[in-house]
Design an enzyme around this catalytic site. Structure first.
Site, PDB file in Angstrom:
ATOM      1  CG  HIS A  21      -5.934  -1.796  -0.010  1.00 21.24           C
ATOM      2  ND1 HIS A  21      -5.080  -1.493  -1.037  1.00 21.24           N
ATOM      3  CD2 HIS A  21      -5.413  -1.199   1.099  1.00 21.24           C
ATOM      4  CE1 HIS A  21      -4.096  -0.732  -0.584  1.00 21.24           C
ATOM      5  NE2 HIS A  21      -4.267  -0.547   0.707  1.00 21.24           N
TER       6      HIS A  21
ATOM      7  CB  SER B  30      -0.959  -0.048   1.183  1.00 24.09           C
ATOM      8  OG  SER B  30      -1.972   0.934   1.083  1.00 24.09           O
TER       9      SER B  30
ATOM     10  CG  ASP C  72      -6.938  -2.018  -3.925  1.00 22.92           C
ATOM     11  OD1 ASP C  72      -7.328  -0.853  -3.730  1.00 22.92           O
ATOM     12  OD2 ASP C  72      -5.830  -2.434  -3.530  1.00 22.92           O
TER      13      ASP C  72
END
Length: 307
Positions: free
Chosen positions: A273, A149, A243
């Site tokens: 995610h 991320s 996502d």
């Protein structure tokens, strides 16, 4: 999107368990509240260290780090945690780092970079760069940059900045990274209301990361906006099929490939995610984590198994 069809029962169980500690509207909490909720959620999913792994906390030129080892490693992984540049730290991805260490045998250095909104860009990048430079000066052998991320953003930003400055970086593994893609198209629209991360969440994280307008051509902020993608290390990118950030992976792969850099992207269908934490309760997530571990191990040894 018909997420009831795309996402299997195991992954839905992971989503519900996550939301029990870190609710969908967590970004509406104050920063301290977000961090308390996120830390509680991470503690709930934390798994014991594999046998043989030890960890110790220290500093890399003033940046807090945690070093994991198993035996006498000759290769180093520098790991940057996710959390939107707002939440997370050495404990949030502690078990992930321990498992990377156990599976690969590599030394893993987890970086506790400064968080927004107290510390605006480029504070997180500066810490990521300082820790990586310290690792390169301290240990011999290859370095693999890994992040999920926001941490994927930092890993790529360091890789771009390292050209001509640091030796030894042989690969990067980016896990559902946010790389500064076009938020007006692709997955940013298709998955704007995805479980675990929404377009509204992304807008919040972006709003607190900088003061004023976001930098337009700063690869330390958004690696996809670099003008030069040559001479980067071999790169493997893992994206979650459900996502809003999914489009960033193929976009980055294509820019690397066009510049002659070996790059491979894997979209994990039906995953969301943050799925690293689901590896203990979702077969899909566990299989993806195995692919991630294999990618890290291969890149560290200079192997490219994706042709």
């Amino acid at each position: 999107m018909d997420y009831d069809r795309l996402i299997d029962a195991e992954t839905w169980a992971f989503i519900r368990r996550t939301e029990a500690a870190y609710p969908e509207d967590a970004v509406d909490l104050d920063i301290a509240g977000q961090r308390r909720a996120y830390d509680a959620m991470c503690r709930d999913f934390h798994q014991p260290y594999p046998d043989g792994v030890t960890a110790s906390d220290g500093q890399a030129q003033g940046v807090p780090i945690r070093i994991y080892s198993a035996g006498e490693p000759g290769i180093t992984v520098v790991y940057f945690h996710g959390g939107g540049f707002v939440v997370g730290g050495l404990d949030s991805h502690d078990d992930v780092c321990a498992e990377i260490c156990a599976s690969t045998g590599y030394r893993v250095i987890s970086v506790d970079y400064r968080l927004a909104p107290e510390h605006k860009h480029p504070a997180a990048f500066d810490d990521a760069w300082t820790a990586t430079s310290w690792a390169a000066a301290t240990y011999e052998g290859n370095i693999v940059l890994v992040g999920d991320s926001a941490g994927g953003n930092l890993a790529a930003a360091v890789a771009h900045h390292a050209r001509g400055r640091l030796k030894g970086i042989v690969g990067q593994v980016l896990i559902y990274p946010g790389l500064g893609g076009d938020m007006t198209k692709g997955s940013y629209l298709d998955h704007a209301e995805a479980p675990m991360l929404t377009a509204q969440d992304l807008a919040f994280y972006k709003s607190v990361r900088v003061d004023g307008d976001e930098p337009l051509n700063d690869p330390t902020y958004a690696p996809l906006r670099d003008r030069n993608f040559s001479k980067l290390p071999r790169t493997v990118i893992f994206t979650a099929g459900c996502d809003p950030l999914q489009s960033d992976g193929p976009a980055y792969r294509d820019k690397l490939a066009a510049a002659g850099v070996p790059a491979h992207e894997i979209t994990e269908a039906g995953l969301v995610h943050g799925y690293l934490r689901a590896r203990g309760m979702s077969a899909r997530a566990a299989e993806s984590f195995e692919r991630i571990l294999l990618a890290i191990e291969a890149l560290g040894q200079g192997i490219w198994p994706y042709d």
